[in-house]
Write a protein that holds these residues in place. Structure first.
Motif, PDB file in Angstrom:
ATOM      1  N   VAL A  33       0.801  -1.109  -0.147  1.00  0.00           N
ATOM      2  CA  VAL A  33       0.027  -0.089   0.175  1.00  0.00           C
ATOM      3  C   VAL A  33       0.739   1.396  -0.003  1.00  0.00           C
ATOM      4  O   VAL A  33       1.849   1.338   0.863  1.00  0.00           O
ATOM      5  N   ALA A  34       0.607   2.117  -0.951  1.00  0.00           N
ATOM      6  CA  ALA A  34       1.200   3.463  -0.783  1.00  0.00           C
ATOM      7  C   ALA A  34       0.102   4.627  -1.149  1.00  0.00           C
ATOM      8  O   ALA A  34      -0.566   4.290  -2.064  1.00  0.00           O
ATOM      9  N   GLU A  35       0.307   5.728  -0.364  1.00  0.00           N
ATOM     10  CA  GLU A  35      -0.785   6.498  -0.675  1.00  0.00           C
ATOM     11  C   GLU A  35      -0.621   7.448  -1.787  1.00  0.00           C
ATOM     12  O   GLU A  35       0.691   7.870  -1.881  1.00  0.00           O
ATOM     13  N   ASN A  82       3.391   4.031 -13.080  1.00  0.00           N
ATOM     14  CA  ASN A  82       4.130   2.988 -12.768  1.00  0.00           C
ATOM     15  C   ASN A  82       5.227   2.959 -11.854  1.00  0.00           C
ATOM     16  O   ASN A  82       6.189   2.034 -11.745  1.00  0.00           O
ATOM     17  N   GLU A  83       5.280   4.066 -11.229  1.00  0.00           N
ATOM     18  CA  GLU A  83       6.459   4.161 -10.140  1.00  0.00           C
ATOM     19  C   GLU A  83       5.863   4.003  -8.619  1.00  0.00           C
ATOM     20  O   GLU A  83       4.670   4.305  -8.503  1.00  0.00           O
ATOM     21  N   PHE A  84       6.625   3.167  -8.191  1.00  0.00           N
ATOM     22  CA  PHE A  84       6.269   2.623  -6.586  1.00  0.00           C
ATOM     23  C   PHE A  84       7.247   3.118  -5.604  1.00  0.00           C
ATOM     24  O   PHE A  84       8.321   2.836  -5.915  1.00  0.00           O
ATOM     25  N   ARG A  85       6.919   3.554  -4.403  1.00  0.00           N
ATOM     26  CA  ARG A  85       8.001   3.857  -3.606  1.00  0.00           C
ATOM     27  C   ARG A  85       7.917   2.760  -2.344  1.00  0.00           C
ATOM     28  O   ARG A  85       6.981   2.378  -2.062  1.00  0.00           O
ATOM     29  N   ASN A  86       9.231   2.052  -2.380  1.00  0.00           N
ATOM     30  CA  ASN A  86       9.381   0.925  -1.363  1.00  0.00           C
ATOM     31  C   ASN A  86       9.748   1.256   0.061  1.00  0.00           C
ATOM     32  O   ASN A  86       9.494   2.715   0.304  1.00  0.00           O
ATOM     33  N   GLY A  87       9.919   0.544   0.916  1.00  0.00           N
ATOM     34  CA  GLY A  87       9.887   0.848   2.201  1.00  0.00           C
ATOM     35  C   GLY A  87      11.226   1.428   2.505  1.00  0.00           C
ATOM     36  O   GLY A  87      11.281   2.250   3.434  1.00  0.00           O
ATOM     37  N   GLN A  88      11.870   1.494   1.619  1.00  0.00           N
ATOM     38  CA  GLN A  88      13.517   2.322   1.835  1.00  0.00           C
ATOM     39  C   GLN A  88      13.289   3.697   1.205  1.00  0.00           C
ATOM     40  O   GLN A  88      14.192   4.427   1.530  1.00  0.00           O
ATOM     41  N   THR A  93      10.426   1.697 -10.507  1.00  0.00           N
ATOM     42  CA  THR A  93       9.515   1.664 -11.893  1.00  0.00           C
ATOM     43  C   THR A  93       9.229   0.291 -12.299  1.00  0.00           C
ATOM     44  O   THR A  93      10.018  -0.415 -12.503  1.00  0.00           O
ATOM     45  N   VAL A  94       7.789   0.029 -11.875  1.00  0.00           N
ATOM     46  CA  VAL A  94       7.540  -1.318 -11.993  1.00  0.00           C
ATOM     47  C   VAL A  94       7.074  -1.769 -13.711  1.00  0.00           C
ATOM     48  O   VAL A  94       6.463  -0.821 -14.090  1.00  0.00           O
ATOM     49  N   ARG A  95       7.711  -2.799 -13.963  1.00  0.00           N
ATOM     50  CA  ARG A  95       7.538  -3.044 -15.364  1.00  0.00           C
ATOM     51  C   ARG A  95       7.531  -4.753 -15.461  1.00  0.00           C
ATOM     52  O   ARG A  95       7.994  -5.322 -14.671  1.00  0.00           O
ATOM     53  N   VAL A  96       7.154  -5.206 -16.733  1.00  0.00           N
ATOM     54  CA  VAL A  96       7.524  -6.489 -17.036  1.00  0.00           C
ATOM     55  C   VAL A  96       8.910  -6.824 -17.725  1.00  0.00           C
ATOM     56  O   VAL A  96       9.143  -5.973 -18.706  1.00  0.00           O
ATOM     57  N   CYS A  97       9.732  -7.696 -17.137  1.00  0.00           N
ATOM     58  CA  CYS A  97      11.055  -7.830 -17.628  1.00  0.00           C
ATOM     59  C   CYS A  97      11.055  -8.764 -18.652  1.00  0.00           C
ATOM     60  O   CYS A  97       9.989  -9.485 -18.867  1.00  0.00           O
TER      61      CYS A  97
END
Length: 383
Positions: A33-35, A82-88, A93-97
């Motif tokens: 979850v990210a706000e 498609n950008e997501f902030r992680n716990g750090q 940038t989330v994508r299919v590799c």
């Protein structure tokens, strides 16, 4: 176009599988979850969340459709960045590799130290989907994909998806809230006219397996999907048009104003129902659980409405721009009310608001119900 329709359904099935997978891994889900902030925030909610499931599903659909139909690349749009902030605090940038291993490594940068969960998600992203649907396989249509563009809502009603309530009792078949209102929406529209022509709605949480009398085991969710085609004179759908009711049942948002409720109450014998999620409320109309969805506010967006609007058109109905329809009515215009279109951003708006359905909407299957709703609302001040 038949191949594209099947690809949209296949993408929705993969998306639904990922949505169920993320909810099944509860410790993982708490990390997802990210706000939302800034221009991507829906102003209706104090807190509006995007989840990794949202972002990942959107990118999977973009990847799979763009790979199969290169003509669509650059024309597949979604609700989420498609950008997501992680716990750090790092932006990923989330994508299919290219490989499941590479995708798992990227996801692990968000999910660290949940390596098994990242690998599970990566496997779901790269899995092949087989559709065993004879009716869908038999659809024969022809329209160049280069004439179309796509709107995706990877998980409509994200707040209900996050809350995950499973015990909300339906009222006349319409769930006021809960997990069942979380849907995957994929709609295709004509790039030139903005008119919706293909729509797929997937219900990842349609029903749950019954308890096992042999003993406790995980009760897995089962989904289902619906599709519609409205192109030229062609009208095809996995559903049949629902029969009209003399006194229509209307479904609305709980945020609807008192003046609108007062105007609509007598029209439907006070058969007003309330539900979460724009896509779910439009689905209620598609399934005949309600005769129209009325929204007087500009709190829905192109990605909410494109897919269900295409199915409504396939069934003989549509989705009109409420403010424009009322304005035309007051000016004595007796032509067809203006339908929502999906290729025109709101002038002067920024972020998500560029694609808001300003002035509200009415979704319907039978024109007489649309006419009755417009007549009832024509005297409401401010609409």
């Amino acid at each position: 176009m038949a191949g594209l329709l099947q690809a949209l359904v296949g993408a929705s099935e993969k998306a639904a599988h990922i949505a169920r997978l993320c909810r099944r891994e509860e410790p993982l889900f708490q990390l997802l979850v990210a706000e939302k902030t800034g221009a991507d925030r829906n102003r209706r909610f104090l807190q509006d969340f995007k989840t990794l499931a949202d972002v990942l599903i959107q990118e999977v659909i973009k990847h799979d459709l763009g790979k199969e139909f290169p003509e669509l690349q650059g024309h597949i749009h979604g609700e989420e960045s498609n950008e997501f902030r992680n716990g750090q605090g790092e932006t990923v940038t989330v994508r299919v590799c290219a490989t499941p291993g590479d995708t798992a490594a990227l996801l692990l940068s968000v999910l660290e130290p949940e390596r098994a969960a990242a690998e599970l998600l990566a496997a779901a992203v790269h899995r092949d989907v087989t559709l065993e649907d004879a009716e869908l396989a038999g659809v024969a249509l022809s329209v160049p994909p280069q004439d179309l563009a796509i709107w995706i809502d990877p998980i409509d009603s994200t707040n209900e998806y996050i809350a995950g309530r499973e015990d909300v009792a339906p009222v006349d078949g319409i769930a006021p809230a809960g997990l069942c209102s979380a849907l995957v929406l994929i709609g295709a529209y004509d790039r030139r006219t903005g008119c919706p022509v293909l729509g797929v709605i997937n219900e990842p949480f349609f029903r749950r397996d019954p308890p096992d009398p042999q003993g406790p085991r995980p009760r897995r969710w089962q989904g289902r999907y619906h599709w519609g085609v409205a192109y030229g004179e062609t009208r095809l759908s996995s559903l049949s048009p629902p029969p009209p009711c003399p006194a229509p049942c209307l479904v609305l948002s709980r945020a609807e104003g008192a003046a609108v409720l007062e105007a609509l109450g007598p029209l439907c014998g006070h058969r007003l129902r309330f539900a979460a999620g724009a896509g779910y409320k439009m689905l209620c109309v598609i399934l005949g659980l309600a005769d129209a969805y009325v929204l007087s506010q500009g709190s829905t967006f192109a990605w909410d409405a494109c897919a269900p609007h295409a199915i409504l058109r396939a069934l003989g109905g549509g989705a009109v721009a409420l403010a424009g329809a009322l304005r035309a009515r007051r000016e004595g215009d007796t032509g067809d009310p203006p339908e929502l279109v999906y290729n025109c951003p709101v002038e002067g708006a920024a972020g998500a608001e560029r694609w808001a359905n300003r002035g509200g909407l009415v979704a319907y299957t039978h024109p007489q119900h649309l006419e009755a709703v417009l007549a009832a609302l024509a005297t409401v001040p401010g609409l």
